[in-house]
Design a protein around this motif. Sequence first.
Motif, PDB file in Angstrom:
ATOM      1  N   VAL A   1       0.814  -1.218   0.000  1.00 39.19           N
ATOM      2  CA  VAL A   1       0.000   0.000   0.000  1.00 39.19           C
ATOM      3  C   VAL A   1       0.849   1.270   0.000  1.00 39.19           C
ATOM      4  O   VAL A   1       0.321   2.364  -0.152  1.00 39.19           O
ATOM      5  N   SER A   2       2.148   1.128   0.139  1.00 40.00           N
ATOM      6  CA  SER A   2       3.013   2.312   0.092  1.00 40.00           C
ATOM      7  C   SER A   2       3.245   2.781  -1.350  1.00 40.00           C
ATOM      8  O   SER A   2       3.688   3.902  -1.567  1.00 40.00           O
ATOM      9  N   ARG A   3       2.911   1.954  -2.308  1.00 36.06           N
ATOM     10  CA  ARG A   3       3.082   2.332  -3.723  1.00 36.06           C
ATOM     11  C   ARG A   3       1.782   2.955  -4.209  1.00 36.06           C
ATOM     12  O   ARG A   3       0.796   2.271  -4.468  1.00 36.06           O
ATOM     13  N   SER A   4       1.767   4.263  -4.338  1.00 33.70           N
ATOM     14  CA  SER A   4       0.527   4.993  -4.630  1.00 33.70           C
ATOM     15  C   SER A   4      -0.031   4.694  -6.020  1.00 33.70           C
ATOM     16  O   SER A   4      -1.233   4.857  -6.247  1.00 33.70           O
ATOM     17  N   HIS A   5       0.774   4.243  -6.957  1.00 31.78           N
ATOM     18  CA  HIS A   5       0.237   3.933  -8.282  1.00 31.78           C
ATOM     19  C   HIS A   5      -0.552   2.607  -8.270  1.00 31.78           C
ATOM     20  O   HIS A   5      -1.282   2.312  -9.202  1.00 31.78           O
ATOM     21  N   CYS A   6      -0.400   1.793  -7.203  1.00 30.19           N
ATOM     22  CA  CYS A   6      -1.147   0.543  -7.088  1.00 30.19           C
ATOM     23  C   CYS A   6      -2.433   0.728  -6.286  1.00 30.19           C
ATOM     24  O   CYS A   6      -3.389  -0.031  -6.460  1.00 30.19           O
ATOM     25  N   TRP A   7      -2.468   1.710  -5.418  1.00 29.63           N
ATOM     26  CA  TRP A   7      -3.603   1.901  -4.511  1.00 29.63           C
ATOM     27  C   TRP A   7      -3.991   3.371  -4.475  1.00 29.63           C
ATOM     28  O   TRP A   7      -3.154   4.246  -4.558  1.00 29.63           O
ATOM     29  N   LYS A   8      -5.260   3.611  -4.317  1.00 33.25           N
ATOM     30  CA  LYS A   8      -5.767   4.964  -4.151  1.00 33.25           C
ATOM     31  C   LYS A   8      -6.504   5.031  -2.817  1.00 33.25           C
ATOM     32  O   LYS A   8      -7.228   4.110  -2.470  1.00 33.25           O
ATOM     33  N   PRO A   9      -6.327   6.111  -2.055  1.00 36.93           N
ATOM     34  CA  PRO A   9      -7.064   6.240  -0.797  1.00 36.93           C
ATOM     35  C   PRO A   9      -8.555   6.385  -1.068  1.00 36.93           C
ATOM     36  O   PRO A   9      -8.958   7.054  -2.018  1.00 36.93           O
ATOM     37  N   PHE A  10      -9.363   5.744  -0.248  1.00 37.21           N
ATOM     38  CA  PHE A  10     -10.811   5.786  -0.450  1.00 37.21           C
ATOM     39  C   PHE A  10     -11.420   7.030   0.171  1.00 37.21           C
ATOM     40  O   PHE A  10     -12.242   7.696  -0.427  1.00 37.21           O
ATOM     41  N   PHE A  11     -11.027   7.346   1.393  1.00 37.33           N
ATOM     42  CA  PHE A  11     -11.567   8.520   2.062  1.00 37.33           C
ATOM     43  C   PHE A  11     -10.570   9.671   1.942  1.00 37.33           C
ATOM     44  O   PHE A  11      -9.533   9.687   2.599  1.00 37.33           O
ATOM     45  N   THR A  12     -10.875  10.614   1.106  1.00 42.52           N
ATOM     46  CA  THR A  12     -10.042  11.801   0.938  1.00 42.52           C
ATOM     47  C   THR A  12     -10.908  13.022   1.187  1.00 42.52           C
ATOM     48  O   THR A  12     -12.137  12.921   1.335  1.00 42.52           O
ATOM     49  N   GLY A  13     -10.289  14.187   1.187  1.00 48.07           N
ATOM     50  CA  GLY A  13     -11.032  15.429   1.394  1.00 48.07           C
ATOM     51  C   GLY A  13     -12.041  15.688   0.282  1.00 48.07           C
ATOM     52  O   GLY A  13     -13.077  16.326   0.487  1.00 48.07           O
ATOM     53  N   SER A  14     -11.786  15.192  -0.920  1.00 48.78           N
ATOM     54  CA  SER A  14     -12.694  15.445  -2.039  1.00 48.78           C
ATOM     55  C   SER A  14     -13.810  14.409  -2.146  1.00 48.78           C
ATOM     56  O   SER A  14     -14.719  14.569  -2.949  1.00 48.78           O
ATOM     57  N   PHE A  15     -13.761  13.346  -1.342  1.00 52.24           N
ATOM     58  CA  PHE A  15     -14.777  12.297  -1.424  1.00 52.24           C
ATOM     59  C   PHE A  15     -15.899  12.579  -0.415  1.00 52.24           C
ATOM     60  O   PHE A  15     -15.638  12.652   0.789  1.00 52.24           O
TER      61      PHE A  15
END
Length: 172
Positions: free
Chosen positions: A7-21
């Motif tokens: 999960v440290s590789r951001s191109h493999c995973w995207k955060p689900f809860f962000t400020g824009s969600f």
Amino acid sequence: MRINFDVSRSHCWKPFFTGSFPHSSLTSVQPEQLVYRRSDRTTAVELQDRIERTLRDKIMSWRPHRPTRWNRHCTTALKHFLPSLELGGGGGRDAGEGHRHELQSMLGDNRISGFPLNMPFSEMAPIVEAVYSTGVHTTHSPNVEFALAVYVHPYPNNVLSVWVYLASLVRP
């Protein structure tokens, strides 16, 4: 196979809860409060008796051409040990040595071989399988006696801890 769990590789995973969600309408699947129900001690004792009867019958059926004698004196001692094993978390090597010395002083010159088994209760078959796999019933000595004790300790929400203490005693 193609999933990368780094999960440290951001191109493999995207955060689900962000400020824009906008997640304000999502609720948790976890209940607000966990409810623990008391286990019925009477049911645990009935299960304990049923397990003991089943195991005695099975052990005798696994020895079809040899008599299966039960040593009640040793069985009583084993029944005394089991609650302390549950409350002491198994007791470790020191508890086993203490049990062995106590049994040896009660039963004299008999050669004792046995041990306790602990498992959670889900159904009868795994308990029967565990006892069968010990091979204690395969003793061929003509003067062998057996001791069997079962203890069921109830925890909240019907979680049941099953202890089976099985031993063979051979007279010299």
